[in-house]
Design a protein around this motif. Structure first.
Motif, PDB file in Angstrom:
ATOM      1  N   GLN A 100       0.868  -1.187   0.000  1.00 27.86           N
ATOM      2  CA  GLN A 100       0.000   0.000   0.000  1.00 27.86           C
ATOM      3  C   GLN A 100       0.899   1.231   0.000  1.00 27.86           C
ATOM      4  O   GLN A 100       1.253   1.736  -1.046  1.00 27.86           O
ATOM      5  N   CYS A 101       1.303   1.714   1.172  1.00 26.52           N
ATOM      6  CA  CYS A 101       2.209   2.869   1.150  1.00 26.52           C
ATOM      7  C   CYS A 101       3.590   2.465   0.669  1.00 26.52           C
ATOM      8  O   CYS A 101       4.355   3.284   0.185  1.00 26.52           O
ATOM      9  N   GLY A 102       3.924   1.194   0.813  1.00 28.78           N
ATOM     10  CA  GLY A 102       5.180   0.684   0.280  1.00 28.78           C
ATOM     11  C   GLY A 102       6.382   0.824   1.196  1.00 28.78           C
ATOM     12  O   GLY A 102       7.477   0.385   0.841  1.00 28.78           O
ATOM     13  N   PHE A 103       6.196   1.395   2.350  1.00 26.10           N
ATOM     14  CA  PHE A 103       7.373   1.675   3.180  1.00 26.10           C
ATOM     15  C   PHE A 103       7.950   0.416   3.818  1.00 26.10           C
ATOM     16  O   PHE A 103       9.136   0.350   4.097  1.00 26.10           O
ATOM     17  N   CYS A 104       7.111  -0.584   4.050  1.00 28.11           N
ATOM     18  CA  CYS A 104       7.612  -1.836   4.631  1.00 28.11           C
ATOM     19  C   CYS A 104       8.024  -2.819   3.546  1.00 28.11           C
ATOM     20  O   CYS A 104       8.576  -3.871   3.835  1.00 28.11           O
ATOM     21  N   CYS A 136       3.941  -4.027   9.211  1.00 25.58           N
ATOM     22  CA  CYS A 136       3.269  -3.286   8.152  1.00 25.58           C
ATOM     23  C   CYS A 136       2.046  -2.643   8.778  1.00 25.58           C
ATOM     24  O   CYS A 136       1.254  -3.311   9.429  1.00 25.58           O
ATOM     25  N   ARG A 137       1.894  -1.339   8.603  1.00 24.85           N
ATOM     26  CA  ARG A 137       0.763  -0.656   9.210  1.00 24.85           C
ATOM     27  C   ARG A 137      -0.419  -0.551   8.259  1.00 24.85           C
ATOM     28  O   ARG A 137      -1.517  -0.215   8.681  1.00 24.85           O
ATOM     29  N   CYS A 138      -0.187  -0.816   6.974  1.00 25.09           N
ATOM     30  CA  CYS A 138      -1.246  -0.539   5.994  1.00 25.09           C
ATOM     31  C   CYS A 138      -2.088  -1.751   5.616  1.00 25.09           C
ATOM     32  O   CYS A 138      -3.297  -1.646   5.487  1.00 25.09           O
ATOM     33  N   THR A 139      -1.446  -2.874   5.356  1.00 26.71           N
ATOM     34  CA  THR A 139      -2.129  -3.934   4.607  1.00 26.71           C
ATOM     35  C   THR A 139      -2.925  -4.906   5.460  1.00 26.71           C
ATOM     36  O   THR A 139      -3.782  -5.613   4.935  1.00 26.71           O
TER      37      THR A 139
ATOM     38  N   MET B 215       4.679   4.185   8.808  1.00 27.57           N
ATOM     39  CA  MET B 215       6.025   3.606   8.907  1.00 27.57           C
ATOM     40  C   MET B 215       7.109   4.611   8.541  1.00 27.57           C
ATOM     41  O   MET B 215       8.231   4.534   9.027  1.00 27.57           O
TER      42      MET B 215
END
Ligand code: FES
Ligand code: FES
Lengths: 165, 803
Positions: A100-104, A136-139, B215
């Motif tokens: 999602q945000c891709g940061f992880c 992961c905070r998004c998925t 994050m």
């Protein structure tokens, strides 16, 4: 005290000036401009900075650069190739919308990559255990596990095909 | 175009006539995220960039007596040091909403803080800032600044802060009350309703300060050009409102147009990025040094500073008749803003709006008070008050159901608002709801009728007890009629027939770029993969208040739809002469644009490519004589509620108090699903955040020092993959005529129900009510051991504060 150190990253050799306190994540990002590796906690607690050092998933944010010299380092930038495009694992992440945000994502991919090399046919539970240190905070993680399982079966089909051939 | 997978989760068959809408297509920005190519703020390399860091006050409440920067200044590599004396004295709020709110809610946006301050109101308040050649030097310099403080007596508890002799945190906020207001939609006479009621229930609860935990930690770059114009680069959810706010409140010498704001890839937002972060201090340092400056923050700074959910201490009272009809609702909220107000007042108001507006009721009374304490600042978080309210309201309605021996679904069915009735946003009628269907379909898929054994079922002895619970919600698809709910989009066609689509909301991972591109492709006739979508630069994008309130698919989607229809129109107009050149006589209204080709309805074999038309418009002096382009706008005047029902099954270990969620199902009233894969991703992500809110995530403050005791990702236990239960989503589709292709919002709803449904399931399992989130093992055990004794009103255990 500055030193010139040699790093082997994604099959390439880099000489760069480092200081003893510098961690691998910063060297990759700031010295080698490989910014695909992320830092989200800089304390070894989230896995966002995971790279492979001699094939083992490693938190680059708590690994001193000095200790990673002359070792074989792999980062997310090394997964895709100009020849073959995205790796099977990356394709599966795309197909399942596992970023999602891709940061992880870089850290997830590198952790999964290490797992699949060691255990090409993991169960869903084994996949979960492997990525349990990656936050992961998004998925909600489901799509990530789905993606890794899909990559497992794709790789399996490719292998079977190759064997037959 | 590759359809990634067929959706198994919608209740209606897919519409075969649509090429893109309703299909699980790959979102445009995902490939760069799996290759490490996506550029986040911290990945940007600018030559001459210097690094900024902040000095935070180590005391919860203190006044700076003296500050000595001389040692830090003489450190080689330090470019500038700023203290509170060098910063503008203008007060501002990190929330930018003041620029978008109507006047009655405006007081909820106190402008109460400074960029750097000499009165420090929480551990973490910023006293000084350093810019240096690199981060190592900047951090050393921070350590070399000597500050002498007058330490003041702090107050950490909102109830103590309200007492007459409590320390006063802001000189202009008597009794530390930052905001107080009656619910703007109070109606009827609740006193009478309670006097006349057959049954009354009364329930109090408080939520924890859940951290957003995007994050990517906060970071901002600022750079002035030779004309005094500043470019800001930061992960903002709403840069247009940000620049207005910054110029209006903070830097009075800058005008709106003097700021260009870029939002690169954003590493998660969840509401935190709705507010100003490090941008003001970055601008200040850039101005002082004349160099591009990046200010960054660590995870620990994020935990100790901005932001988290606001802890809202609530009491909800329900009055009802014997048949379950609710005749009166009251809600009292005392919210703990922390040291500055930010979004705490508006999230509390929105809590009331959603909680008091869910059920049809003639007598409604709500009151909110927001209190300052010497604790870190709280703010808006996905759901914006709704998850906080649902946790209390949905337990209260279950208590009512139990008293009347009515099934939980049944009591809700009898009281929810129906189409044509007033909506939770009173000035507007509820135009569309499928909440009943969410409950019906959800309960079928979950197996509610088998699993829920009635209120009096025998809770047999045994270590592991299972139970089920449910919860429902209404939420906005943008706050039309309240906020500045408009958006504009621009589309232009290149000479090769491909298009650029310029939209305003920021992509934080939610997938909005993909969803609106699908709408644009469907309506313009340009293939999905030939549309390049652009956002994140206020010099290019049109005004829009940013990505929040589940507004983007609805408001931006409608703007894009209007824009794409115009493009389609122009293409057909231009096509006529092309057909004529080929001796084909056509009328504009008989033409269809599809897949990059134009053809007459009656003669689909005769096609002219959009490429040819677009090329001629640019290079061949046609009549129109300009590149094909259009802009489209949309103004929303209602909240257009979306709804959701959530069902949870838990197992409680009565020896340890540990709660395991076995199964969670959410059914969402979505109108129409534009991209099932993206919607499902949002719902899953929301549910797991909701699960963390319910059971794990706590923010523990030391009551004597005000210190955050769990300020790392190790000690603040966010859900990991091991915490994820069997999760199911249903999309209840029935197109809503105001939404683009019938779509309504979905982004926030998923986080709202889990805590409420899980709390109700815990009650079903072990017969105790949860008054305080998270429902951690020690709290569950304490309640079990006290025999489920209900706590008195307003005396709930405050997360991390009273337990
Ligand atoms: S950044 Fe290295 S583990 Fe979090
Ligand atoms: S995709 Fe955002 S943190 Fe995993």
């Amino acid at each position: 005290m500055k030193t010139i150190a040699t790093f082997h990253v994604n099959g390439q050799e880099y000489d760069t000036v480092i200081e003893p306190h510098m961690v691998l994540a910063d060297i990759l990002r700031d010295n080698l401009n490989l910014t695909g590796t992320k830092r989200a906690c800089s304390g070894g607690n989230c896995g966002a900075c995971t790279v492979l050092v001699n094939g083992r998933p490693t938190c680059s944010c708590i690994t001193l650069g000095m200790l990673a010299r002359d070792k074989d380092i792999e980062t997310v930038e090394g997964l895709a190739s100009t020849k073959n495009g995205l790796s099977t694992l990356q394709t599966a992440f795309v197909q399942n919308n596992a970023a999602q945000c891709g940061f992880c994502t870089s850290g997830m991919l590198m952790t999964a990559e290490a797992l699949l090399r060691e255990n090409p046919q993991p169960t869903r539970q084994e996949v979960k255990i492997a990525i349990s240190g990656n936050i992961c905070r998004c998925t909600g993680y489901i799509k990530i596990v789905d993606a890794i399982m899909e990559a497992v079966s794709t790789l399996q089909t490719i292998n079977n095909h190759n064997e037959k051939a | 175009m590759q359809i990634l997978r067929q959706s198994e989760h919608t209740t209606k068959p897919q519409d075969d006539e649509l090429l893109y809408v309703g299909k699980s297509l790959q979102k445009p920005d995902v490939a760069q995220k799996v290759t490490g190519q996506a550029i986040y703020t911290d990945d940007i390399r600018i030559s001459g960039l210097i690094e900024g860091r902040l000095l935070h006050c180590p005391h919860p409440f203190a006044k700076v007596k003296a500050i000595d920067t001389s040692k830090a200044k003489s450190l080689p590599g330090v470019t500038a040091i700023l203290t509170y004396q060098d910063a503008p004295q203008n007060k501002f709020s990190r929330s930018t909403m003041a620029e978008a709110l109507p006047s009655f809610a405006y007081n909820g946006e106190r402008q109460d803080q400074k960029i750097l301050t000499d009165i420090c109101r929480y551990r973490g308040d910023c006293v000084a800032a350093v810019a240096a050649e690199n981060i190592y030097v900047a951090e050393q310099a921070i350590d070399l600044i000597d500050v002498e403080y007058d330490v003041l007596e702090p107050v950490f508890d909102p109830f103590q802060a309200l007492e007459p002799n409590a320390p006063q945190i802001h000189s202009d906020a008597k009794n530390n009350i930052a905001f107080e207001m009656d619910h703007p939609f109070n109606v009827g006479d609740t006193k009478q309703a309670f006097a006349d009621a057959d049954v009354i229930v009364d329930f109090s609860g408080v939520n924890s300060r859940q951290k957003h935990l995007h994050m990517e930690t906060d970071s901002a770059i600022a750079q002035f050009d030779e004309n005094g114009r500043v470019t800001i680069i930061s992960p903002s959810q709403g840069p247009h409102l940000g620049k207005k706010h910054l110029s209006e409140r903070v830097f009075s010498d800058l005008e709106d147009g003097d700021i260009r704001w870029l939002s690169p890839t954003i590493g998660g937002g969840f509401g935190a990025r709705l507010a100003l972060g490090l941008e003001p201090i970055a601008v200040l340092l850039a101005r002082k040094t004349g160099k591009p400056v990046r200010v960054t923050s660590t995870r620990e700074e994020d935990f100790n500073g901005y932001a988290s959910r606001t802890d809202q201490h609530q009491t909800i009272r329900l009055a009802a008749l014997n048949d379950g009809t609710i005749t009166g609702i009251e809600q009292y909220i005392i919210s703990d803003a922390g040291a500055y107000l930010s979004h705490s007042a508006t999230t509390s108001l929105v809590n009331m709006q959603k909680s008091l507006g869910l059920f049809r009721c003639d007598n409604v009374y709500g009151h909110v008070k927001v209190v300052y304490t010497n604790t870190p600042v709280t703010a808006g978080f996905r759901g914006y008050g709704n998850a906080e309210g649902a946790f209390v309201l949905q337990q209260a309605i279950d208590m009512l159901a139990e008293k009347l021996a009515i099934d939980p679904i049944e009591i809700r069915s009898r009281n929810i608002r129906k189409e044509g009735e007033q909506s939770f946003f009173l000035p507007c009628v509820l135009e569309h709801t499928r909440l009943q269907e969410c409950m019906d379909e959800g309960s079928k898929a979950f197996g509610w009728n088998k699993k829920f054994k009635g209120w009096n079922r025998d809770k047999s002895q045994g270590r592991f007890q299972r139970g089920v619970g449910m919860s429902i919600l209404n939420h906005a698809s943008g706050a039309g009629g309240f906020l500045l709910e408009h958006s504009s989009a621009v589309m232009k066609i290149q000479a090769d027939g491909s298009a650029n689509l310029v939209i305003s909301p920021c992509e934080m991972g939610q997938g909005i770029l993909g969803a609106v591109t699908q709408i644009a492709a469907e309506l313009s006739g340009i293939p999905y993969e030939k549309i390049r979508v652009v956002t994140g630069d206020t010099d290019i994008t049109l005004f829009d208040i940013g990505s929040h309130a589940s507004r983007s698919i609805f408001v931006v989607g409608n703007a894009v739809a209007n824009c794409a229809k115009k493009i389609n129109d122009i293409i057909r107009e231009c096509a006529i002469t092309h057909f004529e050149k080929r001796q084909v006589k056509v009328k504009k209204e008989d033409l269809i644009v599809q897949g990059g080709e134009v053809f007459p309805k009656t003669n689909p074999e005769t096609t002219i490519s959009v490429r040819e038309i677009a090329h001629d418009e640019i290079y061949n002096f046609t009549e129109i004589g300009s590149q094909i382009s259009a802009s489209g706008a949309y103004l929303s005047t209602s909240h257009h509620p979306n709804h959701q029902a959530g069902f949870a099954e838990v197992e409680v270990d009565t020896e340890t108090g540990h709660v395991t969620v076995l199964k969670y199902l959410a059914a969402h009233d979505i109108g129409r699903t534009i991209n099932p894969l993206l919607v499902e991703s949002q719902m899953q992500g929301g549910a797991v955040q909701g699960l963390g809110f319910a059971l794990k995530e706590d923010y523990v403050l030391d009551q004597t020092t005000g210190e955050v005791l769990n300020d790392t990702l190790l000690t603040y236990t966010a859900p990991t993959v091991m915490d994820v239960p069997e999760l199911k989503n249903l999309m209840i589709e029935d197109p809503y005529n105001h939404g683009p292709f019938g779509a309504k919002g979905v982004g926030e709803a998923g986080v709202v129900n889990p805590a409420a449904a899980i709390a109700n399931a815990i009650y079903d399992a072990i017969g105790v009510r949860i008054h305080s989130l998270p429902a951690s093992p020690e709290k569950v055990l304490a309640m079990l051991q006290s025999g489920g004794r209900e706590m008195p009103n307003g005396a709930s255990h405050v997360s991390g504060q009273r337990l």
